[in-house]
Design a protein around this motif. Sequence first.
Motif, PDB file in Angstrom:
ATOM      1  N   ALA A 163       0.760  -1.237   0.281  1.00  0.00           N
ATOM      2  CA  ALA A 163      -0.080  -0.060  -0.533  1.00  0.00           C
ATOM      3  C   ALA A 163       0.764   1.286  -0.266  1.00  0.00           C
ATOM      4  N   GLU A 164       0.026   2.698  -0.987  1.00  0.00           N
ATOM      5  CA  GLU A 164       0.539   3.520  -0.582  1.00  0.00           C
ATOM      6  C   GLU A 164       0.182   5.074   0.070  1.00  0.00           C
ATOM      7  N   PRO A 165       0.623   5.661   0.844  1.00  0.00           N
ATOM      8  CA  PRO A 165       1.751   5.748   1.286  1.00  0.00           C
ATOM      9  C   PRO A 165       1.886   4.422   2.701  1.00  0.00           C
ATOM     10  N   SER A 166       3.303   4.314   3.015  1.00  0.00           N
ATOM     11  CA  SER A 166       4.068   3.237   3.560  1.00  0.00           C
ATOM     12  C   SER A 166       2.823   2.860   4.732  1.00  0.00           C
ATOM     13  N   TYR A 167       2.601   1.623   4.623  1.00  0.00           N
ATOM     14  CA  TYR A 167       1.650   0.721   5.440  1.00  0.00           C
ATOM     15  C   TYR A 167       2.773   1.337   7.088  1.00  0.00           C
ATOM     16  N   TYR A 168       3.461   1.489   7.432  1.00  0.00           N
ATOM     17  CA  TYR A 168       4.347   1.844   8.601  1.00  0.00           C
ATOM     18  C   TYR A 168       3.800   3.503   9.130  1.00  0.00           C
ATOM     19  N   GLN A 169       2.826   3.932   8.227  1.00  0.00           N
ATOM     20  CA  GLN A 169       2.833   5.371   8.505  1.00  0.00           C
ATOM     21  C   GLN A 169       1.587   5.282   8.535  1.00  0.00           C
ATOM     22  N   THR A 170       0.627   4.569   8.168  1.00  0.00           N
ATOM     23  CA  THR A 170      -0.841   4.443   8.383  1.00  0.00           C
ATOM     24  C   THR A 170      -1.421   3.360   8.782  1.00  0.00           C
ATOM     25  N   ILE A 171      -1.549   2.107   8.185  1.00  0.00           N
ATOM     26  CA  ILE A 171      -3.015   1.643   9.224  1.00  0.00           C
ATOM     27  C   ILE A 171      -2.379   0.991  10.539  1.00  0.00           C
ATOM     28  N   SER A 172      -0.655  -0.017   9.973  1.00  0.00           N
ATOM     29  CA  SER A 172      -0.137  -0.180  10.634  1.00  0.00           C
ATOM     30  C   SER A 172      -0.033   0.163  12.009  1.00  0.00           C
ATOM     31  N   GLN A 173       0.377   1.590  11.929  1.00  0.00           N
ATOM     32  CA  GLN A 173      -0.239   1.961  13.601  1.00  0.00           C
ATOM     33  C   GLN A 173      -1.264   1.087  14.782  1.00  0.00           C
ATOM     34  N   LEU A 174      -2.220   0.687  14.097  1.00  0.00           N
ATOM     35  CA  LEU A 174      -3.725   0.001  15.251  1.00  0.00           C
ATOM     36  C   LEU A 174      -3.108   1.287  15.882  1.00  0.00           C
ATOM     37  N   LYS A 175      -3.553   1.875  16.017  1.00  0.00           N
ATOM     38  CA  LYS A 175      -4.078   3.383  17.783  1.00  0.00           C
ATOM     39  C   LYS A 175      -4.768   2.014  18.222  1.00  0.00           C
ATOM     40  N   MET A 176      -4.557   2.576  19.792  1.00  0.00           N
ATOM     41  CA  MET A 176      -5.648   2.012  20.728  1.00  0.00           C
ATOM     42  C   MET A 176      -6.976   2.582  20.956  1.00  0.00           C
ATOM     43  N   SER A 177      -6.643   3.775  20.742  1.00  0.00           N
ATOM     44  CA  SER A 177      -7.630   5.006  20.510  1.00  0.00           C
ATOM     45  C   SER A 177      -8.443   4.934  19.451  1.00  0.00           C
ATOM     46  N   GLU A 178      -7.921   4.670  18.679  1.00  0.00           N
ATOM     47  CA  GLU A 178      -9.069   4.649  17.079  1.00  0.00           C
ATOM     48  C   GLU A 178     -10.077   3.552  17.134  1.00  0.00           C
ATOM     49  N   TYR A 179      -9.768   2.061  17.499  1.00  0.00           N
ATOM     50  CA  TYR A 179     -10.220   1.170  17.376  1.00  0.00           C
ATOM     51  C   TYR A 179     -10.755   0.593  18.485  1.00  0.00           C
ATOM     52  N   GLU A 180     -10.623   0.547  19.812  1.00  0.00           N
ATOM     53  CA  GLU A 180     -11.539   0.281  20.807  1.00  0.00           C
ATOM     54  C   GLU A 180     -13.215   0.864  20.586  1.00  0.00           C
ATOM     55  N   PRO A 181     -13.377   2.469  20.650  1.00  0.00           N
ATOM     56  CA  PRO A 181     -14.462   2.676  20.529  1.00  0.00           C
ATOM     57  C   PRO A 181     -14.933   1.829  19.559  1.00  0.00           C
ATOM     58  N   LEU A 182     -14.861   0.791  18.555  1.00  0.00           N
ATOM     59  CA  LEU A 182     -15.713   0.278  17.834  1.00  0.00           C
ATOM     60  C   LEU A 182     -16.085  -1.067  18.645  1.00  0.00           C
ATOM     61  N   LEU A 183     -15.635  -1.429  19.513  1.00  0.00           N
ATOM     62  CA  LEU A 183     -16.692  -2.591  20.380  1.00  0.00           C
ATOM     63  C   LEU A 183     -17.829  -2.219  21.282  1.00  0.00           C
ATOM     64  N   LYS A 184     -17.732  -0.648  21.272  1.00  0.00           N
ATOM     65  CA  LYS A 184     -19.167  -0.285  21.723  1.00  0.00           C
ATOM     66  C   LYS A 184     -20.290   0.564  21.017  1.00  0.00           C
ATOM     67  N   ASP A 185     -19.531   0.143  19.537  1.00  0.00           N
ATOM     68  CA  ASP A 185     -20.755   0.611  18.401  1.00  0.00           C
ATOM     69  C   ASP A 185     -22.272  -0.592  18.255  1.00  0.00           C
ATOM     70  N   ASP A 186     -22.868  -0.314  18.095  1.00  0.00           N
ATOM     71  CA  ASP A 186     -24.741  -0.114  18.348  1.00  0.00           C
ATOM     72  C   ASP A 186     -24.408  -1.598  17.467  1.00  0.00           C
ATOM     73  N   LEU A 187     -25.007  -2.903  17.924  1.00  0.00           N
ATOM     74  CA  LEU A 187     -25.074  -4.368  17.200  1.00  0.00           C
ATOM     75  C   LEU A 187     -26.270  -4.637  16.248  1.00  0.00           C
ATOM     76  N   SER A 188     -25.458  -5.091  15.412  1.00  0.00           N
ATOM     77  CA  SER A 188     -26.106  -5.327  14.395  1.00  0.00           C
ATOM     78  C   SER A 188     -25.682  -6.552  13.163  1.00  0.00           C
ATOM     79  N   CYS A 189     -26.107  -7.735  12.843  1.00  0.00           N
ATOM     80  CA  CYS A 189     -25.703  -8.786  12.051  1.00  0.00           C
ATOM     81  C   CYS A 189     -24.911  -7.892  10.852  1.00  0.00           C
ATOM     82  N   TRP A 190     -24.252  -9.019  11.436  1.00  0.00           N
ATOM     83  CA  TRP A 190     -23.440  -9.162  10.216  1.00  0.00           C
ATOM     84  C   TRP A 190     -23.604  -9.219   8.819  1.00  0.00           C
ATOM     85  N   LYS A 191     -25.011 -10.025   9.122  1.00  0.00           N
ATOM     86  CA  LYS A 191     -25.091 -10.936   7.396  1.00  0.00           C
ATOM     87  C   LYS A 191     -25.961  -9.437   7.106  1.00  0.00           C
TER      88      LYS A 191
END
Length: 264
Positions: A163-191
Motif C-alpha cells: 500500500a501507498e503511503p507506506s503501511y508503517y506510517q498509516t494503518i499499521s499503527q493500530l492505535k488503541m484509541s481508534e479501535y477500542e471504541p468500535l467494541l461499543k458500537d450498536d449491535l447489528s447482524c453482520w449478514k
Amino acid sequence: MSGANLTIFRAYAQKSNPASLPPSVLLSHSETCLTVFDAFPKSIFHFLVIPRVRPPFNVYQLANLRSLLKCEKSNAKQILTDLSQEADNVKRMIESEMLKKYGFKWEIWMGFHAVPSMEHLHLHILSADLCSPRMKLKKHYNSFHPKLGFFLHLSDVLSWFDAEPSYYQTISQLKMSEYEPLLKDDLSCWKCDRSFSNMPKLKSHLQEEFDKLSDQEKVKAERKRKRVDSVARTSTKQTSGEKDDPRPDKLARESEGSKDNNED
C-alpha cells in the motif's frame, strides 16, 4: 483474566516440542506455527494460529500485530505468509468437519484483533456464523463483526505491504484509541445489517440465520444428489447396452404388430 493466562500463547510458542501440548489444546503444528483450539470459541469452529518463536524474532517482536509491523518489512511479511499457509491447512480441516457434521460448508474468516486481549501474535480462524454459547457480550461480538473494522482480515493486512503511503506510517499503527471504541458500537447482524437492542435478541437472530442457511444447503444437496443419481442411471444403461426406445409406447406396439402380420 490472570497474568499467566494472558501470556499462555507465548508459552505455547516457545515450546521446542509443541506435540507435548494436550490434544484438548493443540490441533496441529508445523516448523513455523502451531494451531490451538480457542478456549472460548465464538463460532461453531474457532481456532488460533500462533507463530513459533524462532530467529530472527524474539517474544517482544511477536507480541502482537503492531509490534510485528515495526520489524524489517520482508521478515514481518514472511511471518504473516507462514501464518496464512498454516491457516489454509486449518481451513481445509474445518471444511472437512463441516461436511461430516452438517452436510455442507460455509464461509470461514481469518483475521486479527486490532487490539488483542492476549499476549503473542495470534490469527483467528473461525466459521462465519458467530453461533456459540461463549458469545455473550457486545464486545465479543463486535470484535469479530467482519465489517466493523476491529477484526482485521488477513488478506487486508497482507495488502498493507504494497500500500501507498507506506503501511508503517498509516494503518499499521493500530492505535488503541481508534479501535477500542468500535467494541461499543450498536449491535447489528453482520449478514443482513439489522439492528438489535441486546445480545439475546441478536443471538437468537444469528441462530435463525444459520438454520435458514442450513435448510437452503440441504435442499441444494438433495437436488445435486438426484442429478448425480440420474446421471449414474443413464451411464449404467449405456454401459450395459440398454437403449431407451425413443418412440411412444403406442407406436412401438403398432410397429411390432405390423411386423408380426408381415411375417405371417
